[in-house]
Design an enzyme around this catalytic site. Sequence first.
Site, PDB file in Angstrom:
ATOM      1  N   GLU A  21       0.848  -1.193   0.000  1.00  0.00           N
ATOM      2  CA  GLU A  21       0.000   0.000   0.000  1.00  0.00           C
ATOM      3  C   GLU A  21       0.881   1.239   0.000  1.00  0.00           C
ATOM      4  OE1 GLU A  21      -2.406   2.845  -0.161  1.00  0.00           O
ATOM      5  OE2 GLU A  21      -3.321   0.847  -0.225  1.00  0.00           O
ATOM      6  N   GLY A  59      -7.316   2.293   2.952  1.00  0.00           N
ATOM      7  CA  GLY A  59      -7.868   2.602   1.640  1.00  0.00           C
ATOM      8  C   GLY A  59      -8.352   4.030   1.512  1.00  0.00           C
ATOM      9  N   CYS A  79     -11.345   5.156   0.920  1.00  0.00           N
ATOM     10  CA  CYS A  79     -12.646   5.450   1.521  1.00  0.00           C
ATOM     11  C   CYS A  79     -12.503   6.162   2.857  1.00  0.00           C
ATOM     12  CB  CYS A  79     -13.454   4.157   1.689  1.00  0.00           C
ATOM     13  SG  CYS A  79     -15.013   4.387   2.580  1.00  0.00           S
ATOM     14  N   HIS A  91     -45.781   3.831  12.771  1.00  0.00           N
ATOM     15  CA  HIS A  91     -46.166   5.231  12.560  1.00  0.00           C
ATOM     16  C   HIS A  91     -45.717   6.053  13.758  1.00  0.00           C
ATOM     17  CE1 HIS A  91     -48.699   8.696  11.564  1.00  0.00           C
ATOM     18  NE2 HIS A  91     -49.039   8.703  12.846  1.00  0.00           N
TER      19      HIS A  91
END
Length: 448
Positions: free
Chosen positions: A26, A32, A34, A430
């Site tokens: 890497e 990464g 993200c 609801h």
Amino acid sequence: MFGGGKAGKTLAMDQARAGKRVAMVERGLIGGSCINVACIPSKALIRSAQMHALVRRAADYGTPVEAGLDMPAVAGRTAGVVAEMVAFNRKGFEASGLELVLGWGRFVAPRVIEVQSGDGPRRLTAPAIYLNLGTVAAVPPVPGLADAEPLTHVEALRVEELPRHLLILGGGYIGLELGQAYRLLGAEVTIIEQAPRVAAREDDDVSDALLKVLEGDGVAFATGVAVSQVAGRSGNAVTVTLADGRSIGGSHILVAAGRKPMTRDIGLEIAGVALDERGFVRTDPSLRTTAEGIWALGEVAGTPMFTHASLDDYRIIKSGLAGGGYVSTARIIPYCVFIEPELARIGLNEKEARARRLSCRVFRMPMDAVPRARTSGERKGMMKALVDDTDRIVGFTMFGAHAGEVMTAVQMAMLGGLPYQAVRDAIIAHPTLAEGLGLLFGTAPGNT
């Protein structure tokens, strides 16, 4: 593992925990893109912008307050969220037993990667190599644009001084997210889009609804026109000249005009890995490349540019390793755009259904019809769904508060092959936003 994005790091840790010897090369984004420069920091910035806007209109809820802005604190919060995620990922790597090799790598022979790091060059080889290299922001070859040193989404997430006037090249999802965020923080924002509409892949009514909301926030748009030249320097003063002769001046310029794969100058041709005409790695449905013993995952393989899609690529590889048959074809991948309110979609929209000559009924309803939207004061937007001749839901779009969460309920119905009536007649609590699904599917449908 060459690259440590979502698919790659997940597969690497999985195989290391299974007792295999695993090295993950890497360049430096631990965890990464993200968590370092994309999803996580952008959503942290967006949340700060939304909170700032909510405080500014707190009087609408009976709580008038003064709203100030501490932009270094905004940037600091974003950086703090990233740092926590990086530390969490590094801890996971160590616990799994994989070896993290930080440095720039390239193929020097088939299935041989040479890594340049602080400790000098090192060569790695393995019977199986997985490419998870990702993408970077593309800067179009507009005269003067590169010289203006424009922001990309990476730099835009680290700004500690609020731009006076931010010019954004690109009316896609990144441009819309960051454009609205900076407008809510108080900057002037102009979005320039060459296509006739923003969010061009969406239906016209959805694109129009997006435009109306963002214009209501004060975002300015120039659509249907190309950029012919850029002059000046971002962060000081910059001028964009449009093909129709107009000029727009600002203090900063942000490029959000697409992404390009990280496939250049890393020796893929030496490895025998073929690329398509756009520079993405060619793969079959099992994510095998043209080189024996090499697979590609995530964006670099042409997978839709979402972290959750990359994670599903991991599942494809994991299935193949176990002798399964899960492949990339026929996947239904949802996505969510984190503007305010959110845009979420799963499956087809009307444009795509017509292109496939698919006969569908279209159910649509404004968010204002949902009781919870009224009580929360989040009344903007709409829902729409497509139902085929067998009563199955083939597509759902929502532009409204918490759209990503509501979409997931529809996704489960689609995965289960339920007829739309099952959703219509479900007893949904609801007042919730998901209750709107019963109202939506109870409306009189049209045809497309």
